[in-house]
Design an enzyme around this catalytic site. Structure first.
Site, PDB file in Angstrom:
ATOM      1  N   CYS A  74     105.674  25.765 -39.717  1.00  0.00           N
ATOM      2  CA  CYS A  74     106.811  24.835 -39.650  1.00  0.00           C
ATOM      3  C   CYS A  74     106.475  23.384 -39.978  1.00  0.00           C
ATOM      4  O   CYS A  74     107.075  22.804 -40.876  1.00  0.00           O
ATOM      5  CB  CYS A  74     107.445  24.892 -38.260  1.00  0.00           C
ATOM      6  SG  CYS A  74     108.291  26.430 -37.963  1.00  0.00           S
ATOM      7  N   PHE A 127     113.682  25.777 -31.942  1.00  0.00           N
ATOM      8  CA  PHE A 127     112.605  24.841 -31.597  1.00  0.00           C
ATOM      9  C   PHE A 127     111.451  25.543 -30.879  1.00  0.00           C
ATOM     10  O   PHE A 127     110.615  24.902 -30.257  1.00  0.00           O
ATOM     11  CB  PHE A 127     113.159  23.696 -30.725  1.00  0.00           C
ATOM     12  CG  PHE A 127     114.266  22.915 -31.392  1.00  0.00           C
ATOM     13  CD1 PHE A 127     113.976  22.017 -32.412  1.00  0.00           C
ATOM     14  CD2 PHE A 127     115.589  23.110 -31.036  1.00  0.00           C
ATOM     15  CE1 PHE A 127     114.987  21.319 -33.051  1.00  0.00           C
ATOM     16  CE2 PHE A 127     116.615  22.413 -31.663  1.00  0.00           C
ATOM     17  CZ  PHE A 127     116.314  21.511 -32.670  1.00  0.00           C
ATOM     18  N   ARG A 167      99.017  31.054 -40.925  1.00  0.00           N
ATOM     19  CA  ARG A 167      99.699  30.338 -42.007  1.00  0.00           C
ATOM     20  C   ARG A 167      99.390  28.843 -41.913  1.00  0.00           C
ATOM     21  O   ARG A 167      99.524  28.239 -40.860  1.00  0.00           O
ATOM     22  CB  ARG A 167     101.213  30.577 -41.934  1.00  0.00           C
ATOM     23  CG  ARG A 167     101.612  31.965 -42.423  1.00  0.00           C
ATOM     24  CD  ARG A 167     103.077  32.216 -42.258  1.00  0.00           C
ATOM     25  NE  ARG A 167     103.460  32.360 -40.848  1.00  0.00           N
ATOM     26  CZ  ARG A 167     104.713  32.505 -40.421  1.00  0.00           C
ATOM     27  NH1 ARG A 167     105.698  32.509 -41.294  1.00  0.00           N
ATOM     28  NH2 ARG A 167     104.969  32.640 -39.137  1.00  0.00           N
ATOM     29  N   LYS A 226     105.538  22.624 -43.632  1.00  0.00           N
ATOM     30  CA  LYS A 226     106.616  23.030 -44.547  1.00  0.00           C
ATOM     31  C   LYS A 226     107.850  22.139 -44.371  1.00  0.00           C
ATOM     32  O   LYS A 226     108.451  21.685 -45.346  1.00  0.00           O
ATOM     33  CB  LYS A 226     106.988  24.494 -44.250  1.00  0.00           C
ATOM     34  CG  LYS A 226     107.961  25.092 -45.231  1.00  0.00           C
ATOM     35  CD  LYS A 226     108.316  26.517 -44.865  1.00  0.00           C
ATOM     36  CE  LYS A 226     109.376  26.533 -43.781  1.00  0.00           C
ATOM     37  NZ  LYS A 226     109.966  27.851 -43.556  1.00  0.00           N
ATOM     38  N   GLU A 248     105.200  28.773 -31.410  1.00  0.00           N
ATOM     39  CA  GLU A 248     104.424  30.006 -31.337  1.00  0.00           C
ATOM     40  C   GLU A 248     103.408  29.877 -30.207  1.00  0.00           C
ATOM     41  O   GLU A 248     102.877  28.800 -29.963  1.00  0.00           O
ATOM     42  CB  GLU A 248     103.707  30.269 -32.664  1.00  0.00           C
ATOM     43  CG  GLU A 248     104.677  30.674 -33.744  1.00  0.00           C
ATOM     44  CD  GLU A 248     104.000  30.989 -35.065  1.00  0.00           C
ATOM     45  OE1 GLU A 248     102.816  31.358 -35.059  1.00  0.00           O
ATOM     46  OE2 GLU A 248     104.679  30.855 -36.095  1.00  0.00           O
ATOM     47  N   ALA A 253      94.448  14.273 -30.743  1.00  0.00           N
ATOM     48  CA  ALA A 253      93.811  14.070 -32.052  1.00  0.00           C
ATOM     49  C   ALA A 253      93.019  15.311 -32.430  1.00  0.00           C
ATOM     50  O   ALA A 253      92.533  16.040 -31.564  1.00  0.00           O
ATOM     51  CB  ALA A 253      92.893  12.860 -32.000  1.00  0.00           C
ATOM     52  N   GLY A 254      92.884  15.549 -33.719  1.00  0.00           N
ATOM     53  CA  GLY A 254      92.148  16.731 -34.157  1.00  0.00           C
ATOM     54  C   GLY A 254      92.092  16.806 -35.669  1.00  0.00           C
ATOM     55  O   GLY A 254      92.296  15.799 -36.365  1.00  0.00           O
ATOM     56  N   GLY A 302      98.930  22.501 -38.609  1.00  0.00           N
ATOM     57  CA  GLY A 302      99.168  23.612 -39.538  1.00  0.00           C
ATOM     58  C   GLY A 302     100.358  24.409 -39.047  1.00  0.00           C
ATOM     59  O   GLY A 302     101.239  23.880 -38.361  1.00  0.00           O
ATOM     60  N   PHE A 323     101.866  15.767 -28.131  1.00  0.00           N
ATOM     61  CA  PHE A 323     101.582  15.502 -29.550  1.00  0.00           C
ATOM     62  C   PHE A 323     100.759  14.249 -29.785  1.00  0.00           C
ATOM     63  O   PHE A 323     100.864  13.596 -30.810  1.00  0.00           O
ATOM     64  CB  PHE A 323     102.874  15.536 -30.396  1.00  0.00           C
ATOM     65  CG  PHE A 323     103.325  16.946 -30.629  1.00  0.00           C
ATOM     66  CD1 PHE A 323     103.917  17.668 -29.609  1.00  0.00           C
ATOM     67  CD2 PHE A 323     103.080  17.569 -31.837  1.00  0.00           C
ATOM     68  CE1 PHE A 323     104.262  18.999 -29.793  1.00  0.00           C
ATOM     69  CE2 PHE A 323     103.422  18.908 -32.026  1.00  0.00           C
ATOM     70  CZ  PHE A 323     104.012  19.616 -30.997  1.00  0.00           C
TER      71      PHE A 323
END
Ligand code: UDX
Length: 446
Positions: A260, A152, A327, A263, A155, A252-253, A257, A249
């Site tokens: 994780c 969990f 990524r 995907k 990055e 807003a934005g 990406g 979380f």
């Protein structure tokens, strides 16, 4: 304990370094020679705060080694972590070839009883297949148990997260293997959840899909806020104050990406599809995210008309701050869409430019500082909320740009601050500000 980590990517490398820091003997192996050589020389192939110093320290004290030799890596290990990449295929399913190759290699080289622990995010049921691969190829006199131990780490704060996670999930159908893993993690004093293999695999997917849902939900609310003249920051604060909802979380934005969230959400959609079920909520989560990615271009066109031959400054290339990872970065989509519109793009990022350049080549220009990126620009798009970007004084925009128009995809500036400068400012889910400092709540700016 003698631990081997297979895969020196973000997850594998952070896990290796942190387990060595806890006092274990760690060997990390990878099929990429260049990466292993860099690591043997104490150079981290990734940008991750806190990692270089722990890497240097544990290489120096001999607790951490790097090798490409599978015999050295696996023959003596008590626990083997598999942390290889599980990339997304074109149809959104997961490519497990690296994982299965790792399982075959491990089976052929183990010489002692061992726990094999999967950290890579894998579809439900994959660890059963790993178990079969290992059992069918390992020497008969060796016991090899399989555990799912999903990761969990975020990055940018992965080292901190390793030592301060909210929970550790240990999924296995073998109580003895669960106890070995529990002993390994006990010193961290993080709550440990023991469960079965498939539930552990599902916890990872469900967690990331839920986080993605939270982001798309707040982005939908942000769209409504723009229409009715409300402010998403006030709304998110009011919502997050309810402990059942929580603050994280709700930023807003221009969408999520990274390697994780997109995907894993797609993979869960695939999984439900394969099980003859539709997950309509998650389909909408991904649809909203795609719409958010294009928001800066839509807003730029509404404001400036056709973007042909216009000069755009793109600030922030990493998919989030404190990482060099690009990524599934929203900036890749923005840069491509700007080029399709015929705009010229000059981009800036404090650390992610080389990785972005690998993906986009020289189809856009790269600046080594923010004033150079802004110089002569018709508009600026802020795509990543790096400290280095959000603390730039606003007069740097007004003095360097041809037309001081900021499309802030990460709500970096307070509206009150922007009002003091001759800047047209559009953010996400908040009223726009015109060049005279007037707050425009009714959309008439466009
Ligand atoms: C995520 C999970 O958080 C982590 O538990 C898992 O192990 C790996 O995937 P990560 O991809 O490192 O971690 O980044 P995260 O901080 O979750 O952000 C993901 C994306 O969501 C970023 O693009 C970020 O900008 C975006 N985001 C996050 C928002 O748009 N709003 C938010 O409120 C939070």
């Amino acid at each position: 304990m003698k631990i081997t980590v297979t895969g020196a990517g973000y997850v594998g490398l952070v896990t290796s370094v942190c387990l060595a820091e806890l006092g274990h003997q760690v060997i990390t192996t990878d099929i990429q020679k260049e990466k292993i050589e860099m690591l043997q020389n104490g150079i981290s192939p990734i940008y991750e705060p806190g990692l270089p110093s722990l890497l240097e320290k544990n290489l120096g004290n001999g607790r951490l080694r790097f090798t490409m030799d599978p015999d050295l890596a696996y023959s003596d290990a008590e626990i083997i972590f598999i942390a290889v990449g599980t990339p997304e295929t074109d149809n959104g399913s997961i490519d497990l070839k690296y994982l299965y190759v790792a399982a075959f290699t491990i089976a052929h080289h183990i010489e002692n009883d061992v726990v094999i622990c999967t950290k890579s995010t894998v579809p439900v049921g994959t660890n059963d297949i790993i178990h079969q691969i290992i059992n069918s190829r390992k020497p008969d006199n060796i016991l090899a148990e399989v555990v799912s131990n999903p990761e969990f780490l975020r990055e940018g704060s992965a080292v901190y997260d390793f030592f301060h996670g909210d929970r550790i999930v240990i999924g296995t159908n073998n109580p003895e293997a669960a106890n070995i893993m529990e002993q390994l993690y006990l010193p961290l004093k993080i709550p440990i959840l023991k469960t079965d293999l498939k539930s552990a695999e599902m916890i990872k997917y469900a967690s990331n899909a839920f986080l993605a849902t939270k982001i798309s939900f707040i982005n939908e609310i942000a769209s409504i806020c723009e229409k009715v003249g409300a402010n998403i920051e006030e709304v998110a604060y009011g919502m997050g104050s309810d402990k059942r909802i929580g603050f994280p979380f709700l930023q807003a934005g221009i969408g999520f990406g990274g390697s994780c969230l997109p995907k894993d959400t797609n993979a869960l959609l695939q999984l439900t599809g394969c099980n003859e079920q539709r997950f309509e909520l998650l389909e909408a989560v991904m649809k909203v995210n795609r719409r958010q990615h294009s928001l800066p271009i839509v807003k730029a066109k509404e404001l400036l008309g056709p973007l042909q031959n216009k000069k755009a400054a793109l600030l922030g290339l990493a998919y989030k701050p404190d990482t060099d990872d690009v990524r599934e970065s929203t900036s890749l989509i923005i840069a491509k869409e700007l080029l399709e519109e015929g705009a010229y793009v000059t981009a800036y990022d404090p650390v992610a430019t080389p990785n972005f350049q690998k993906m986009m080549g020289n189809s856009i220009s790269y600046a080594s500082d923010i004033p150079s990126a802004l110089h002569g620009a018709d508009f600026a798009i802020i795509a990543t909320e790096w400290d280095q970007i959000k603390h730039v004084p606003l007069d740097v925009f007004s003095t360097n740009m041809k037309r001081p128009i900021i499309i802030d995809g990460r709500n970096c500036y307070s509206l009150q601050e922007v009002q003091k400068y001759p800047i047209t400012y559009i953010s996400v889910g908040r009223p726009a500000i015109d060049q005279k400092g007037q707050i425009i709540k009714d959309g008439s700016l466009f």
